[in-house]
Design an enzyme around this catalytic site. Sequence first.
Site, PDB file in Angstrom:
ATOM      1  N   HIS A  60       0.791 -11.724   2.200  1.00  0.00           N
ATOM      2  CA  HIS A  60      -0.283 -11.067   1.447  1.00  0.00           C
ATOM      3  C   HIS A  60      -1.015 -12.028   0.492  1.00  0.00           C
ATOM      4  O   HIS A  60      -2.235 -12.037   0.427  1.00  0.00           O
ATOM      5  CB  HIS A  60       0.300  -9.880   0.669  1.00  0.00           C
ATOM      6  CG  HIS A  60      -0.676  -8.780   0.434  1.00  0.00           C
ATOM      7  ND1 HIS A  60      -0.337  -7.460   0.535  1.00  0.00           N
ATOM      8  CD2 HIS A  60      -1.985  -8.796   0.089  1.00  0.00           C
ATOM      9  CE1 HIS A  60      -1.403  -6.711   0.270  1.00  0.00           C
ATOM     10  NE2 HIS A  60      -2.411  -7.503  -0.010  1.00  0.00           N
ATOM     11  N   TRP A 104     -11.631  -8.913   3.599  1.00  0.00           N
ATOM     12  CA  TRP A 104     -11.203  -7.706   2.867  1.00  0.00           C
ATOM     13  C   TRP A 104     -12.240  -7.364   1.794  1.00  0.00           C
ATOM     14  O   TRP A 104     -13.001  -8.219   1.379  1.00  0.00           O
ATOM     15  CB  TRP A 104      -9.793  -7.793   2.344  1.00  0.00           C
ATOM     16  CG  TRP A 104      -9.363  -8.770   1.277  1.00  0.00           C
ATOM     17  CD1 TRP A 104      -8.621  -9.896   1.478  1.00  0.00           C
ATOM     18  CD2 TRP A 104      -9.543  -8.665  -0.156  1.00  0.00           C
ATOM     19  NE1 TRP A 104      -8.359 -10.505   0.269  1.00  0.00           N
ATOM     20  CE2 TRP A 104      -8.899  -9.775  -0.739  1.00  0.00           C
ATOM     21  CE3 TRP A 104     -10.171  -7.740  -0.982  1.00  0.00           C
ATOM     22  CZ2 TRP A 104      -8.878  -9.991  -2.122  1.00  0.00           C
ATOM     23  CZ3 TRP A 104     -10.157  -7.948  -2.360  1.00  0.00           C
ATOM     24  CH2 TRP A 104      -9.514  -9.062  -2.915  1.00  0.00           C
ATOM     25  N   SER A 105     -12.282  -6.090   1.419  1.00  0.00           N
ATOM     26  CA  SER A 105     -13.407  -5.563   0.632  1.00  0.00           C
ATOM     27  C   SER A 105     -14.728  -6.041   1.238  1.00  0.00           C
ATOM     28  O   SER A 105     -15.581  -6.576   0.520  1.00  0.00           O
ATOM     29  CB  SER A 105     -13.321  -5.965  -0.841  1.00  0.00           C
ATOM     30  OG  SER A 105     -12.225  -5.356  -1.471  1.00  0.00           O
ATOM     31  N   TYR A 145       0.821  -1.222   0.000  1.00  0.00           N
ATOM     32  CA  TYR A 145       0.000   0.000   0.000  1.00  0.00           C
ATOM     33  C   TYR A 145       0.852   1.268   0.000  1.00  0.00           C
ATOM     34  O   TYR A 145       0.337   2.364  -0.185  1.00  0.00           O
ATOM     35  CB  TYR A 145      -0.964   0.039   1.189  1.00  0.00           C
ATOM     36  CG  TYR A 145      -1.908  -1.151   1.302  1.00  0.00           C
ATOM     37  CD1 TYR A 145      -2.026  -2.069   0.266  1.00  0.00           C
ATOM     38  CD2 TYR A 145      -2.670  -1.348   2.446  1.00  0.00           C
ATOM     39  CE1 TYR A 145      -2.865  -3.162   0.374  1.00  0.00           C
ATOM     40  CE2 TYR A 145      -3.524  -2.443   2.561  1.00  0.00           C
ATOM     41  CZ  TYR A 145      -3.606  -3.344   1.520  1.00  0.00           C
ATOM     42  OH  TYR A 145      -4.446  -4.423   1.643  1.00  0.00           O
ATOM     43  N   LYS A 192       1.511  -6.567   5.897  1.00  0.00           N
ATOM     44  CA  LYS A 192       1.592  -7.805   5.115  1.00  0.00           C
ATOM     45  C   LYS A 192       2.861  -7.827   4.268  1.00  0.00           C
ATOM     46  O   LYS A 192       3.242  -6.791   3.714  1.00  0.00           O
ATOM     47  CB  LYS A 192       0.373  -7.922   4.171  1.00  0.00           C
ATOM     48  CG  LYS A 192      -0.945  -7.573   4.836  1.00  0.00           C
ATOM     49  CD  LYS A 192      -2.139  -7.738   3.897  1.00  0.00           C
ATOM     50  CE  LYS A 192      -3.371  -7.121   4.512  1.00  0.00           C
ATOM     51  NZ  LYS A 192      -3.517  -5.679   4.273  1.00  0.00           N
TER      52      LYS A 192
HETATM   53  P1  NAD Z   1     -14.304  -1.931   0.833  1.00  0.00           P
HETATM   54  O1  NAD Z   1     -15.247  -3.044   0.622  1.00  0.00           O
HETATM   55  O2  NAD Z   1     -13.899  -1.569   2.207  1.00  0.00           O
HETATM   56  O3  NAD Z   1     -14.943  -0.681   0.091  1.00  0.00           O
HETATM   57  C1  NAD Z   1     -14.311   0.557   0.075  1.00  0.00           C
HETATM   58  C2  NAD Z   1     -15.110   1.508  -0.811  1.00  0.00           C
HETATM   59  O4  NAD Z   1     -16.413   1.705  -0.271  1.00  0.00           O
HETATM   60  C3  NAD Z   1     -14.432   2.865  -0.874  1.00  0.00           C
HETATM   61  O5  NAD Z   1     -14.568   3.339  -2.188  1.00  0.00           O
HETATM   62  C4  NAD Z   1     -15.250   3.725   0.076  1.00  0.00           C
HETATM   63  O6  NAD Z   1     -15.282   5.056  -0.325  1.00  0.00           O
HETATM   64  C5  NAD Z   1     -16.613   3.093   0.017  1.00  0.00           C
HETATM   65  N1  NAD Z   1     -17.308   3.183   1.307  1.00  0.00           N
HETATM   66  C6  NAD Z   1     -16.796   2.858   2.515  1.00  0.00           C
HETATM   67  N2  NAD Z   1     -17.728   3.029   3.472  1.00  0.00           N
HETATM   68  C7  NAD Z   1     -18.848   3.474   2.858  1.00  0.00           C
HETATM   69  C8  NAD Z   1     -20.139   3.828   3.315  1.00  0.00           C
HETATM   70  N3  NAD Z   1     -20.453   3.731   4.599  1.00  0.00           N
HETATM   71  N4  NAD Z   1     -21.044   4.254   2.396  1.00  0.00           N
HETATM   72  C9  NAD Z   1     -20.740   4.328   1.089  1.00  0.00           C
HETATM   73  N5  NAD Z   1     -19.529   4.002   0.597  1.00  0.00           N
HETATM   74  C10 NAD Z   1     -18.579   3.580   1.473  1.00  0.00           C
HETATM   75  O7  NAD Z   1     -13.030  -2.220  -0.109  1.00  0.00           O
HETATM   76  P2  NAD Z   1     -11.446  -2.288   0.012  1.00  0.00           P
HETATM   77  O8  NAD Z   1     -10.831  -0.994   0.288  1.00  0.00           O
HETATM   78  O9  NAD Z   1     -11.003  -3.026  -1.199  1.00  0.00           O
HETATM   79  O10 NAD Z   1     -11.185  -3.263   1.262  1.00  0.00           O
HETATM   80  C11 NAD Z   1     -11.005  -2.798   2.575  1.00  0.00           C
HETATM   81  C12 NAD Z   1      -9.612  -3.067   3.060  1.00  0.00           C
HETATM   82  O11 NAD Z   1      -9.274  -4.444   2.937  1.00  0.00           O
HETATM   83  C13 NAD Z   1      -8.514  -2.357   2.270  1.00  0.00           C
HETATM   84  O12 NAD Z   1      -8.424  -0.980   2.563  1.00  0.00           O
HETATM   85  C14 NAD Z   1      -7.308  -3.146   2.699  1.00  0.00           C
HETATM   86  O13 NAD Z   1      -6.873  -2.735   3.980  1.00  0.00           O
HETATM   87  C15 NAD Z   1      -7.868  -4.558   2.735  1.00  0.00           C
HETATM   88  N6  NAD Z   1      -7.611  -5.332   1.494  1.00  0.00           N
HETATM   89  C16 NAD Z   1      -6.834  -6.446   1.563  1.00  0.00           C
HETATM   90  C17 NAD Z   1      -6.576  -7.192   0.427  1.00  0.00           C
HETATM   91  C18 NAD Z   1      -5.729  -8.439   0.529  1.00  0.00           C
HETATM   92  O14 NAD Z   1      -5.358  -8.987  -0.518  1.00  0.00           O
HETATM   93  N7  NAD Z   1      -5.400  -8.894   1.706  1.00  0.00           N
HETATM   94  C19 NAD Z   1      -7.112  -6.815  -0.811  1.00  0.00           C
HETATM   95  C20 NAD Z   1      -7.909  -5.665  -0.865  1.00  0.00           C
HETATM   96  C21 NAD Z   1      -8.168  -4.943   0.282  1.00  0.00           C
END
Ligand code: NAD
Length: 273
Positions: free
Chosen positions: A107, A186-187, A49, A74
């Site tokens: 990761h 995540w996500s 990141y 990670k």
């Molecule tokens: P997420 O599902 O958390 O969605 C984030 C999106 O949703 C952003 O665009 C944000 O503006 C929007 N959002 C957040 N809260 C909201 C709300 N209350 N209302 C409306 N929109 C909202 O997706 P992400 O960022 O991909 O995942 C979260 C975290 O997971 C990442 O920041 C990271 O730390 C982790 N991650 C890890 C991996 C991995 O391979 N281990 C991969 C991707 C993400």
Amino acid sequence: MINLKLNNSIEMPILGLGVYKITDKKELENAVRFAIEAGYRKFDTAQFYNNEKELGEAIRKTGIKREEVFITTKIWNTKQGYNSTRKSFEESLEKLNMDYVDLLLIHWPGQNKDRYLDTYRALENICQSKKAKSIGLSNFEIKHLKDIFAHCNIAPTVNQIERHPNLARNELVNFCKKHNMVVEAWSPLGRGKLFDNEVIIDIAKKYNKTPAQIILRWNIESGISVIPKSVNKNRIEENIDVFDFNLDKNDIERINSLENGDRIGSDPLVFDF
Ligand code: NAD
């Protein structure tokens, strides 16, 4: 906030702030401050990141004590292997300007078994040195997990995987639970793609909550940790305001029915590097 007990007896907040793609220093500083003020105590970063330094600074700026926050980072794919993992982890600690992380994950597994086993051995060494209080995995499928369990000396505590209502991963989740690992989603919001789904909107109305809150609650009620990302103060507050209601069984089943296998990220069974 609910804490989950890891298999090494360390407690981890069930909800934290994901900071993927937040690289602007000021934006990250604000997001971390909003989060701390709202009650967040866990932050999820990664070497990939490119914001470990900024995250460490942002956390210090809030004035919160180091031991009051839970920090995950990670090991990135290009840093896998015993020596390079250890070296890159030292760099991560330097960037964070911290003596330890709370959780260190691999990761992605990739498809090279010897490589991820070597990497995990480095994590065990780091854990023994107490520079990572807990160690675990990310994007590991059952096949990869079996390899780790067949060779490890320290059990992984967490598997962080893509999980949202379109991709519930029940078989993998059950396998992790059976092996005493906490699953972290995540996500967890599916990056917003389910916010206009009729089922989610209908349930949100019923509980007087937002779609994001319903989706987060759906994870939490399965004992699954969530790390939603946002830089927006209102959304950061909204995403942690999920501990004052319970979803009815019927509503959980309606959310479960949204499973369709749609992924945001790569398939860990084929992704390699
Ligand atoms: P997420 O599902 O958390 O969605 C984030 C999106 O949703 C952003 O665009 C944000 O503006 C929007 N959002 C957040 N809260 C909201 C709300 N209350 N209302 C409306 N929109 C909202 O997706 P992400 O960022 O991909 O995942 C979260 C975290 O997971 C990442 O920041 C990271 O730390 C982790 N991650 C890890 C991996 C991995 O391979 N281990 C991969 C991707 C993400």
